[in-house]
Design a protein around this motif. Structure first.
Motif, short mmCIF file in Angstrom:
data_model
loop_
_atom_site.label_atom_id
_atom_site.label_comp_id
_atom_site.label_asym_id
_atom_site.label_seq_id
_atom_site.Cartn_x
_atom_site.Cartn_y
_atom_site.Cartn_z
N THR A 297 -19.80 60.22 -34.33
CA THR A 297 -19.83 59.11 -35.27
C THR A 297 -21.00 58.20 -34.91
O THR A 297 -21.12 57.77 -33.76
CB THR A 297 -18.52 58.30 -35.20
N HIS A 298 -21.89 57.97 -35.85
CA HIS A 298 -23.04 57.10 -35.65
C HIS A 298 -22.84 55.83 -36.47
O HIS A 298 -22.31 55.87 -37.57
CB HIS A 298 -24.33 57.78 -36.10
N ASP A 299 -23.29 54.72 -35.92
CA ASP A 299 -23.16 53.47 -36.66
C ASP A 299 -24.52 52.86 -37.01
O ASP A 299 -24.60 51.73 -37.46
CB ASP A 299 -22.31 52.46 -35.90
N ALA A 300 -25.58 53.63 -36.85
CA ALA A 300 -26.92 53.13 -37.19
C ALA A 300 -27.10 53.10 -38.70
O ALA A 300 -26.51 53.88 -39.43
CB ALA A 300 -27.98 54.03 -36.57
N HIS A 301 -27.90 52.16 -39.16
CA HIS A 301 -28.15 52.01 -40.59
C HIS A 301 -29.61 52.18 -40.95
O HIS A 301 -30.03 51.81 -42.03
CB HIS A 301 -27.67 50.63 -41.06
N GLY A 302 -30.38 52.71 -40.03
CA GLY A 302 -31.79 52.91 -40.29
C GLY A 302 -32.43 53.73 -39.20
O GLY A 302 -31.78 54.09 -38.23
N PRO A 303 -33.70 54.03 -39.32
CA PRO A 303 -34.37 54.87 -38.34
C PRO A 303 -34.72 54.11 -37.07
O PRO A 303 -34.85 52.88 -37.07
CB PRO A 303 -35.64 55.29 -39.07
N LYS A 304 -34.87 54.85 -36.00
CA LYS A 304 -35.39 54.30 -34.74
C LYS A 304 -36.85 54.70 -34.69
O LYS A 304 -37.19 55.88 -34.68
CB LYS A 304 -34.63 54.87 -33.55
N ILE A 305 -37.73 53.74 -34.70
CA ILE A 305 -39.16 54.00 -34.63
C ILE A 305 -39.57 54.03 -33.15
O ILE A 305 -39.31 53.08 -32.42
CB ILE A 305 -39.97 52.92 -35.38
N LEU A 306 -40.19 55.13 -32.73
CA LEU A 306 -40.62 55.27 -31.35
C LEU A 306 -42.09 54.89 -31.23
O LEU A 306 -42.89 55.18 -32.11
CB LEU A 306 -40.43 56.72 -30.88
#
Length: 79
Positions: free
Chosen positions: A6-15
């Motif tokens: 289950t993920h709770d992120a709502h957008g991308p992770k920019i590296l």
């Protein structure tokens, strides 16, 4: 080795260059979905080493006694 994540992120992770590990010189992205430092790997995948490939698992970080629960047996159809 299926598992429910289950993920709770709502957008991308920019590296960017700040994400590079100074000691290791790399960026390790979590592929198991269990890292407390997601999306970065923290070694939590070690807990999956003895998973049965015919069992679906759910990992719950708030259950310290038994973080891994067997949800179902997986039955594959004949090809």
């Amino acid at each position: 080795m299926p598992r429910e994540i289950t993920h709770d992120a709502h957008g991308p992770k920019i590296l960017d260059e700040d994400d590079i590990d100074e000691q290791k010189g790399n960026i390790a992205i979590c592929m198991c979905g269990l890292s407390a430092n997601y999306p970065f790997c923290d070694g939590s995948h070690d807990a999956t080493a003895d998973e049965d490939p015919n069992t679906l698992y759910k990992y719950e970080g708030d259950d310290g006694d038994t973080p891994r629960h067997e949800i179902a047996e997986i039955v594959y159809a004949d090809d």
